[in-house]
Motif scaffolding. Structure first.
Motif, PDB file in Angstrom:
ATOM      1  N   ALA A  44       0.982  -1.044  -0.116  1.00 23.77           N
ATOM      2  CA  ALA A  44       0.076  -0.162  -0.169  1.00 23.77           C
ATOM      3  C   ALA A  44       1.025   1.315   0.148  1.00 23.77           C
ATOM      4  O   ALA A  44       0.464   2.188  -0.701  1.00 23.77           O
ATOM      5  CB  ALA A  44      -0.839  -0.002   1.165  1.00 23.77           C
ATOM      6  N   GLY A  45       1.855   1.124   0.879  1.00 24.46           N
ATOM      7  CA  GLY A  45       3.171   2.355   0.874  1.00 24.46           C
ATOM      8  C   GLY A  45       3.441   2.865  -0.809  1.00 24.46           C
ATOM      9  O   GLY A  45       3.576   3.917  -1.029  1.00 24.46           O
ATOM     10  N   ILE A  46       4.012   1.715  -1.274  1.00 24.53           N
ATOM     11  CA  ILE A  46       4.479   1.764  -2.639  1.00 24.53           C
ATOM     12  C   ILE A  46       3.426   2.323  -3.438  1.00 24.53           C
ATOM     13  O   ILE A  46       3.519   3.317  -4.344  1.00 24.53           O
ATOM     14  CB  ILE A  46       4.980   0.460  -3.189  1.00 24.53           C
ATOM     15  N   ALA A  47       2.449   1.695  -3.781  1.00 28.95           N
ATOM     16  CA  ALA A  47       1.071   2.197  -4.620  1.00 28.95           C
ATOM     17  C   ALA A  47       0.609   3.631  -4.215  1.00 28.95           C
ATOM     18  O   ALA A  47       0.621   4.011  -5.137  1.00 28.95           O
ATOM     19  CB  ALA A  47      -0.043   1.234  -4.359  1.00 28.95           C
ATOM     20  N   THR A  48       0.704   4.022  -2.998  1.00 31.92           N
ATOM     21  CA  THR A  48       0.430   5.212  -2.960  1.00 31.92           C
ATOM     22  C   THR A  48       1.404   6.309  -3.101  1.00 31.92           C
ATOM     23  O   THR A  48       0.922   7.356  -3.967  1.00 31.92           O
ATOM     24  CB  THR A  48       0.139   5.520  -1.140  1.00 31.92           C
ATOM     25  N   VAL A 105      -1.438   5.450  -6.962  1.00 31.48           N
ATOM     26  CA  VAL A 105      -2.761   4.639  -6.969  1.00 31.48           C
ATOM     27  C   VAL A 105      -3.307   4.842  -5.720  1.00 31.48           C
ATOM     28  O   VAL A 105      -3.024   5.394  -4.611  1.00 31.48           O
ATOM     29  CB  VAL A 105      -2.128   3.127  -6.866  1.00 31.48           C
ATOM     30  N   ALA A 106      -4.783   5.066  -6.112  1.00 31.00           N
ATOM     31  CA  ALA A 106      -5.703   5.438  -4.991  1.00 31.00           C
ATOM     32  C   ALA A 106      -5.873   4.260  -4.101  1.00 31.00           C
ATOM     33  O   ALA A 106      -7.155   3.671  -4.229  1.00 31.00           O
ATOM     34  CB  ALA A 106      -6.992   5.702  -5.873  1.00 31.00           C
ATOM     35  N   VAL A 107      -4.960   4.304  -3.212  1.00 35.50           N
ATOM     36  CA  VAL A 107      -5.311   3.044  -2.115  1.00 35.50           C
ATOM     37  C   VAL A 107      -6.010   3.780  -1.006  1.00 35.50           C
ATOM     38  O   VAL A 107      -5.608   4.578  -0.402  1.00 35.50           O
ATOM     39  CB  VAL A 107      -3.939   2.592  -1.503  1.00 35.50           C
ATOM     40  N   GLU A 108      -7.090   3.299  -0.427  1.00 37.22           N
ATOM     41  CA  GLU A 108      -8.069   3.831   0.509  1.00 37.22           C
ATOM     42  C   GLU A 108      -7.256   3.678   1.936  1.00 37.22           C
ATOM     43  O   GLU A 108      -6.680   2.478   2.177  1.00 37.22           O
ATOM     44  CB  GLU A 108      -9.267   3.005   0.608  1.00 37.22           C
ATOM     45  N   ASP A 109      -7.186   5.113   2.399  1.00 39.42           N
ATOM     46  CA  ASP A 109      -6.745   5.101   3.686  1.00 39.42           C
ATOM     47  C   ASP A 109      -5.246   4.388   3.970  1.00 39.42           C
ATOM     48  O   ASP A 109      -4.966   3.833   4.847  1.00 39.42           O
ATOM     49  CB  ASP A 109      -7.718   4.401   4.511  1.00 39.42           C
ATOM     50  N   MET A 129      -5.456  -4.582   1.401  1.00 38.35           N
ATOM     51  CA  MET A 129      -4.528  -3.708   1.417  1.00 38.35           C
ATOM     52  C   MET A 129      -4.345  -2.811   2.716  1.00 38.35           C
ATOM     53  O   MET A 129      -3.493  -2.053   2.829  1.00 38.35           O
ATOM     54  CB  MET A 129      -4.412  -2.634   0.080  1.00 38.35           C
ATOM     55  N   LYS A 130      -5.531  -3.252   3.518  1.00 33.23           N
ATOM     56  CA  LYS A 130      -5.509  -2.841   4.817  1.00 33.23           C
ATOM     57  C   LYS A 130      -6.135  -3.513   5.700  1.00 33.23           C
ATOM     58  O   LYS A 130      -7.316  -3.419   6.038  1.00 33.23           O
ATOM     59  CB  LYS A 130      -6.248  -1.320   4.895  1.00 33.23           C
ATOM     60  N   LEU A 131      -5.325  -4.334   6.567  1.00 31.72           N
ATOM     61  CA  LEU A 131      -5.808  -5.530   7.349  1.00 31.72           C
ATOM     62  C   LEU A 131      -6.516  -5.458   8.486  1.00 31.72           C
ATOM     63  O   LEU A 131      -6.901  -5.970   9.255  1.00 31.72           O
ATOM     64  CB  LEU A 131      -4.635  -6.697   7.494  1.00 31.72           C
ATOM     65  N   SER A 132      -6.128  -4.094   9.102  1.00 31.62           N
ATOM     66  CA  SER A 132      -6.374  -3.810  10.405  1.00 31.62           C
ATOM     67  C   SER A 132      -7.106  -2.555  10.519  1.00 31.62           C
ATOM     68  O   SER A 132      -6.374  -1.683  10.177  1.00 31.62           O
ATOM     69  CB  SER A 132      -5.390  -4.194  11.425  1.00 31.62           C
TER      70      SER A 132
END
Length: 417
Positions: free
Chosen positions: A152-156, A160-164, A293-296
């Protein structure tokens, strides 16, 4: 190749393989001169394996996960293809693991270059190599930049529109040896936190469907006539049916696990779907989403398994654990959804179900089997709604929409509360 080194690619079609002792997910991002993707379609990975000139090749038969690049088919505005690797076990780090990238000629299989990033520790994802243009020539560079906040850090970082997603400044450049770790998601509590006060106003659900055993939420202290509870054991729901998570008139559960499963409809074709849960407030506004992509979220009160789980009553493809008493008081509704990111329709699967399990005892409490599927890419499986009294009620939804991601499910899910 040495870290930071570059060389002419030497072939118009290459495959970048990334191998390690631990299982990896390899991805590719197509970047413009601004260093960003043009849209989410330029993020090529296991759930979206095709991009213009770039393809994800899954691991099989001893060959590792890889990204294939056909430079002649890459759009002119794309100047770089970044190849990344993240650990399949999202709780692990690259400490003690040395992933090796091998660049091969796609037509002959001949090895052109190899690169192993040095000095890895707390990183959970890496930009391994990049294939890039210099004028009319294509070149390859050994990068080895680590990220402590996963894919998620790389994509952001690359648009890339990674939510939160976690902040992009949590990168760690292995070239300098710095590795500032982003705060890890807190572990799932082993004992539920102290109960929070119930909200003053839960979501306003739509009128109960015909045949539903549970009426709309009532003020605390009002009698609930004819509602189904857990007093008689496991409950099998039909679409629109509801059950209160109470037993003997009291809240029965502190922690529950929602398991979701499915099977390919035929010919043994794999169907890779994503299960998520969207949390809403009393006004049906989204608060947060737990997904692959955001497990917790909510300090571990909701935790996505990220893995296949097997338990009583059958095998779950994905599971989401909810510590009900640990949820913030503003969380009034949870909608559990499943999406087909790669675009396969739900008519391509069979035996889809969701089941509610007591997380402490592994006892299956509620089950909802989808009797019919529809040719769409998203389905809202069920919802949990907090009542005025503080009790939670589960309702089977089985509502299909055209939505490939949890992000696209927010509006239709809100309307189902």
């Amino acid at each position: 190749m040495a870290q930071g080194g570059n060389a002419p690619l030497g072939s118009a079609r290459v495959v970048v393989e990334v191998a390690a002792p631990k299982r990896l997910d390899v991805s590719g991002l197509l970047l413009t001169a601004a260093g960003k993707v043009r849209s989410d379609a330029d993020f090529v990975f296991f759930n979206a394996p095709q991009g213009p000139g770039v393809t994800h090749r899954p691991a099989a038969g001893g060959t590792p996960d890889a990204i294939a690049v056909d430079t002649a088919a890459v759009p002119e505005e794309i100047t770089r293809i970044v190849v990344t690797a993240s650990l399949d076990d999202r709780r692990a780090t690259f400490a003690g693991t040395e992933p090796t990238a091998t660049v091969r000629d796609a037509d002959t299989g001949r090895e052109l270059f190899a690169f192993t990033p040095p000095r890895l520790s707390r990183e959970t994802a890496l930009v391994v190599v990049e294939v890039y243009r210099r004028g009319a020539e294509w070149k390859v560079r050994a990068v080895g930049q680590g990220y402590a906040n996963g894919l998620a850090g790389i994509a952001t970082d690359f648009g890339v529109a990674v939510e939160d997603a976690a902040p992009a400044d949590a990168t760690a450049d292995a070239a300098t040896g710095s590795s500032p770790a982003a705060p890890a998601a807190p572990p799932v509590p082993t004992t539920p936190p102290a109960p929070t006060a119930p909200p003053t106003a839960p979501p306003r659900p739509s009128a109960a469907p015909q045949g539903s055993a549970t009426p709309p939420p009532m003020p605390s202290g009002s009698p609930a006539v004819g509602k189904i509870t857990l007093d008689k054991g496991r409950v099998n729901l039909v679409k629109g049916g509801s059950v209160s998570l109470e037993k003997a008139g009291k809240p029965f559960l502190a922690s529950v696990r929602m398991g979701l499963g499915w099977e390919p409809a035929g010919r043994g074709r794999n169907i890779d779907l994503d299960a998520s849960v969207i949390a809403f407030d009393a006004q049906r506004a989204k608060i947060d989403t737990a997904w692959f992509m955001k497990l917790s979220v909510f300090n571990g009160a909701i935790a996505h398994s990220g893995d296949n789980l097997t338990g009583k009553g059958g095998g779950d493809d994905e599971a989401i654990t909810v510590h009900l008493s640990g949820l913030p008081p503003e969380v009034c509704g949870l909608v559990f959804v499943v999406n087909s990111f790669s675009g396969q329709k739900f008519t391509d699967i069979k035996n889809a179900y969701c089941r509610l399990v007591d997380a402490a005892t592994e006892e299956e409490l509620v089950r909802f089997d989808l009797a019919q599927s529809e040719p769409h890419t998203g389905v809202a499986m069920c919802k949990l709604v907090r009542q005025f009294s503080g009790e939670w009620v589960m309702t089977a939804l089985g509502e299909y929409v055209d939505a490939k991601t949890a992000r696209s499910m927010v509006k239709p899910a809100a309307a189902m509360l």
